[in-house]
Design a protein around this motif. Sequence first.
Motif, PDB file in Angstrom:
ATOM      1  N   HIS A 152       0.898  -0.762   0.006  1.00 49.46           N
ATOM      2  CA  HIS A 152      -0.194  -0.041   0.040  1.00 49.46           C
ATOM      3  C   HIS A 152       0.545   1.422  -0.140  1.00 49.46           C
ATOM      4  O   HIS A 152       0.591   2.207  -0.565  1.00 49.46           O
ATOM      5  CB  HIS A 152      -0.896  -0.117   1.065  1.00 49.46           C
ATOM      6  N   LEU A 153       1.806   1.492   0.801  1.00 52.83           N
ATOM      7  CA  LEU A 153       2.478   2.550   0.915  1.00 52.83           C
ATOM      8  C   LEU A 153       3.676   2.729  -0.639  1.00 52.83           C
ATOM      9  O   LEU A 153       3.846   3.800  -0.488  1.00 52.83           O
ATOM     10  CB  LEU A 153       3.809   2.903   2.119  1.00 52.83           C
ATOM     11  N   GLN A 154       3.802   1.725  -1.165  1.00 50.04           N
ATOM     12  CA  GLN A 154       4.242   1.574  -2.060  1.00 50.04           C
ATOM     13  C   GLN A 154       3.962   2.556  -2.898  1.00 50.04           C
ATOM     14  O   GLN A 154       3.969   3.178  -4.410  1.00 50.04           O
ATOM     15  CB  GLN A 154       4.697   0.506  -2.638  1.00 50.04           C
ATOM     16  N   ALA A 155       1.787   1.739  -3.476  1.00 46.36           N
ATOM     17  CA  ALA A 155       1.584   2.375  -3.890  1.00 46.36           C
ATOM     18  C   ALA A 155       0.918   3.880  -3.908  1.00 46.36           C
ATOM     19  O   ALA A 155       0.864   4.245  -5.024  1.00 46.36           O
ATOM     20  CB  ALA A 155      -0.482   1.701  -4.082  1.00 46.36           C
ATOM     21  N   ASP A 156       0.784   4.228  -2.309  1.00 50.28           N
ATOM     22  CA  ASP A 156       0.910   5.622  -1.693  1.00 50.28           C
ATOM     23  C   ASP A 156       1.724   6.454  -2.804  1.00 50.28           C
ATOM     24  O   ASP A 156       1.565   7.457  -2.919  1.00 50.28           O
ATOM     25  CB  ASP A 156       0.443   5.664  -0.596  1.00 50.28           C
TER      26      ASP A 156
END
Length: 168
Positions: A152-156
Motif C-alpha cells: 500500500h505504501l509503495q502504491a501511495d
Amino acid sequence: MRLPLLALLVNGPAHGYELKHALEALLGAGYPQPNVGQIYVTLGRLEKAGLIVGEEVEQLDRPNKRIYRITEAGREAVRAWFGDATVAPRVRDEFFIKLALASRAGAASQIALINKQRRRYLKTMRELSRLAASEDRGNRVAHLLIEGALLHLQADLEWLDRCQEELE
C-alpha cells in the motif's frame, strides 16, 4: 475493534486480557494494537448491544474477572461481517483533503505537502521492513499484514509522484 473481538469469541469464552493477547499473537507487531482499556470499553458496548454476555468469575487469589461469551446475535454479526466485502478504495484520505485545500487556503505549498508525505511514507516503509525482519517467521498472518502495508505504501508513493507531476 468490535467485530474482530466478536470473531475471537466465536472460538470460546475469554476475558479482555486474553482477547488482547490473542490479537497481538495473531496480528504481530505490525498492526496497531489496542490497549486493554479500549478492549474493555468495546466489550462493554458489545454487551449492551446484546452481542456478548459477560459473567463474573470468582478467583481465590486474585480479583474477580469477567468472562465474555458470544450470543447468537453476535455470531450472526460475525457471519455478516465475513460475508461482506471490505470497502475500498480509500476515498476519504486526510492527506488528499489537505492537498486539495492547500492552494485554496494559502496555508501550504502542495509540493511541500507531497514531499513531507513522501518522507513520512518512506520512514514508515523502513520501520515496517525492520519489523518484518524481526517478526516471527512462523506467524504468516503477521507477515502478510506487513507485506500488505508495504505494498500500500509503495502504491501511495507512486500516487504522490503522479500528484507532483500533475501539479508542477
